[in-house]
Design a protein around this motif. Sequence first.
Motif, PDB file in Angstrom:
ATOM      1  N   ASN A 178      -6.357  -0.819  46.199  1.00  0.00           N
ATOM      2  CA  ASN A 178      -5.704  -0.381  47.430  1.00  0.00           C
ATOM      3  C   ASN A 178      -4.788   0.824  47.206  1.00  0.00           C
ATOM      4  N   ASN A 179      -4.962   1.477  46.055  1.00  0.00           N
ATOM      5  CA  ASN A 179      -4.232   2.711  45.745  1.00  0.00           C
ATOM      6  C   ASN A 179      -2.719   2.520  45.751  1.00  0.00           C
ATOM      7  N   LEU A 180      -2.290   1.348  45.289  1.00  0.00           N
ATOM      8  CA  LEU A 180      -0.862   1.067  45.162  1.00  0.00           C
ATOM      9  C   LEU A 180      -0.439   1.297  43.717  1.00  0.00           C
ATOM     10  N   THR A 181       0.641   2.014  43.528  1.00  0.00           N
ATOM     11  CA  THR A 181       1.131   2.296  42.178  1.00  0.00           C
ATOM     12  C   THR A 181       2.187   1.296  41.717  1.00  0.00           C
ATOM     13  N   THR A 182       2.415   0.245  42.473  1.00  0.00           N
ATOM     14  CA  THR A 182       3.412  -0.771  42.151  1.00  0.00           C
ATOM     15  C   THR A 182       3.147  -1.387  40.783  1.00  0.00           C
ATOM     16  N   GLN A 183       4.193  -1.482  39.966  1.00  0.00           N
ATOM     17  CA  GLN A 183       4.078  -2.143  38.670  1.00  0.00           C
ATOM     18  C   GLN A 183       4.337  -3.637  38.833  1.00  0.00           C
ATOM     19  N   VAL A 184       3.437  -4.455  38.292  1.00  0.00           N
ATOM     20  CA  VAL A 184       3.592  -5.907  38.317  1.00  0.00           C
ATOM     21  C   VAL A 184       4.233  -6.326  36.995  1.00  0.00           C
ATOM     22  N   LEU A 185       5.468  -6.806  37.057  1.00  0.00           N
ATOM     23  CA  LEU A 185       6.189  -7.227  35.858  1.00  0.00           C
ATOM     24  C   LEU A 185       6.087  -8.737  35.698  1.00  0.00           C
ATOM     25  N   GLU A 186       6.083  -9.195  34.461  1.00  0.00           N
ATOM     26  CA  GLU A 186       5.991 -10.626  34.153  1.00  0.00           C
ATOM     27  C   GLU A 186       7.121 -11.015  33.206  1.00  0.00           C
ATOM     28  N   PRO A 187       8.325 -11.199  33.725  1.00  0.00           N
ATOM     29  CA  PRO A 187       9.451 -11.538  32.843  1.00  0.00           C
ATOM     30  C   PRO A 187       9.341 -12.957  32.300  1.00  0.00           C
ATOM     31  N   LYS A 188       9.978 -13.174  31.170  1.00  0.00           N
ATOM     32  CA  LYS A 188      10.128 -14.512  30.615  1.00  0.00           C
ATOM     33  C   LYS A 188      11.535 -15.004  30.930  1.00  0.00           C
ATOM     34  N   PRO A 189      11.716 -16.316  31.084  1.00  0.00           N
ATOM     35  CA  PRO A 189      13.048 -16.823  31.421  1.00  0.00           C
ATOM     36  C   PRO A 189      14.103 -16.347  30.423  1.00  0.00           C
ATOM     37  N   GLY A 190      15.182 -15.819  30.957  1.00  0.00           N
ATOM     38  CA  GLY A 190      16.281 -15.352  30.132  1.00  0.00           C
ATOM     39  C   GLY A 190      16.225 -13.894  29.761  1.00  0.00           C
ATOM     40  N   ASP A 191      15.069 -13.240  29.936  1.00  0.00           N
ATOM     41  CA  ASP A 191      14.958 -11.814  29.622  1.00  0.00           C
ATOM     42  C   ASP A 191      15.683 -10.983  30.680  1.00  0.00           C
ATOM     43  N   ARG A 192      16.506 -10.060  30.227  1.00  0.00           N
ATOM     44  CA  ARG A 192      17.228  -9.154  31.130  1.00  0.00           C
ATOM     45  C   ARG A 192      16.469  -7.837  31.181  1.00  0.00           C
ATOM     46  N   LEU A 193      15.869  -7.555  32.342  1.00  0.00           N
ATOM     47  CA  LEU A 193      15.048  -6.370  32.498  1.00  0.00           C
ATOM     48  C   LEU A 193      15.836  -5.266  33.189  1.00  0.00           C
ATOM     49  N   GLU A 194      15.772  -4.082  32.632  1.00  0.00           N
ATOM     50  CA  GLU A 194      16.340  -2.908  33.294  1.00  0.00           C
ATOM     51  C   GLU A 194      15.236  -2.191  34.050  1.00  0.00           C
ATOM     52  N   LEU A 195      15.444  -1.978  35.344  1.00  0.00           N
ATOM     53  CA  LEU A 195      14.470  -1.278  36.168  1.00  0.00           C
ATOM     54  C   LEU A 195      14.951   0.157  36.390  1.00  0.00           C
ATOM     55  N   ASN A 196      14.175   1.083  35.888  1.00  0.00           N
ATOM     56  CA  ASN A 196      14.497   2.491  36.076  1.00  0.00           C
ATOM     57  C   ASN A 196      13.807   2.971  37.346  1.00  0.00           C
ATOM     58  N   LEU A 197      14.570   3.034  38.416  1.00  0.00           N
ATOM     59  CA  LEU A 197      14.021   3.332  39.726  1.00  0.00           C
ATOM     60  C   LEU A 197      14.055   4.820  40.006  1.00  0.00           C
ATOM     61  N   GLN A 198      13.021   5.295  40.674  1.00  0.00           N
ATOM     62  CA  GLN A 198      12.975   6.682  41.115  1.00  0.00           C
ATOM     63  C   GLN A 198      13.601   6.774  42.497  1.00  0.00           C
ATOM     64  N   ASN A 199      14.402   7.781  42.685  1.00  0.00           N
ATOM     65  CA  ASN A 199      15.102   7.943  43.949  1.00  0.00           C
ATOM     66  C   ASN A 199      14.132   8.390  45.035  1.00  0.00           C
ATOM     67  N   ARG A 200      14.047   7.578  46.102  1.00  0.00           N
ATOM     68  CA  ARG A 200      13.150   7.911  47.219  1.00  0.00           C
ATOM     69  C   ARG A 200      13.923   7.999  48.524  1.00  0.00           C
ATOM     70  N   VAL A 201      15.191   8.342  48.442  1.00  0.00           N
ATOM     71  CA  VAL A 201      16.045   8.362  49.633  1.00  0.00           C
ATOM     72  C   VAL A 201      15.468   9.260  50.715  1.00  0.00           C
ATOM     73  N   LEU A 202      14.948  10.412  50.326  1.00  0.00           N
ATOM     74  CA  LEU A 202      14.478  11.383  51.316  1.00  0.00           C
ATOM     75  C   LEU A 202      13.236  10.915  52.048  1.00  0.00           C
ATOM     76  N   THR A 203      12.524   9.914  51.506  1.00  0.00           N
ATOM     77  CA  THR A 203      11.319   9.431  52.154  1.00  0.00           C
ATOM     78  C   THR A 203      11.596   8.289  53.105  1.00  0.00           C
ATOM     79  N   ARG A 204      12.830   7.762  53.117  1.00  0.00           N
ATOM     80  CA  ARG A 204      13.127   6.642  53.996  1.00  0.00           C
ATOM     81  C   ARG A 204      13.483   7.146  55.386  1.00  0.00           C
TER      82      ARG A 204
END
Length: 258
Positions: A232-258
């Motif tokens: 479906n041409n979605l670039t969404t990343q599917v993450l699979e964390p394990k319990p207790g893992d602290r994940l840092e999400l590096n987000l791209q700024n999309r303010v201008l598209t909202r």
Amino acid sequence: MYLTWLDNNSWLIEISGQRILVDPWLVGELSFGLDWLFKASLKQERLISEQIDLILLSQGLPDHAHLPTLKQLDHTIPVVASPNATKVVQDLGYTCVTCLGHGETFTFNNQLEIRALPGSPIGPTLIENSYLLKELATDFTLYYEPHGYHSPQLKQFAPVDVLITPTVDLTLPLVGAIIRGTNSALEVAKWLQPQFILPTAAKADATYEGLMVNFLKAVGTAEDLRTSFQKNNLTTQVLEPKPGDRLELNLQNRVLTR
């Protein structure tokens, strides 16, 4: 933004410098009052010693407003809750409780906007909450719904950067999906075009007993969802964390598209 999955529906969300504990089940057993039908216990209890700035409760059921956990947490921690969950924490003596109905918003510490939206139906008349969190300084957004019921109202807030929602179905014979993940996750991703999606309502470090467990069936995998996203041409990343893992999400700024 940092996310820590604490098993099942429990999350620690670090956003805008705030530490938010979501639907915590951290100690003790989980029961709905019919242990012969269903009972669960944690393999590892997760007492959190660090400061918690806010507790966020989507539902009043025990797997979201878990009494043994809420009894142990500091009752002066502010709570934002659905009307059903509000009754639970007020009865326990929590001193700072904000009840949010659908469409209502709450601004926390002038840094974070929390919007309640329709979520999971519980019985024929009650619809619990989902939440849209917005970091006011950056406009980054996170959406949480633990059973896979997504209101079309969400479309007006697209794009949303992070989704926490089921990504597989959990089914019972004759009943069908009691947790909706596969098609539901694809649909909401099409609406919101997220950068990341993380599964919730999964089990990892818990054991389950009772008659119902023999009939529960998980349908779908994270890899199935990735394949659906690609088709479906979605670039969404599917993450699979394990319990207790602290994940840092590096987000791209999309303010201008909202």
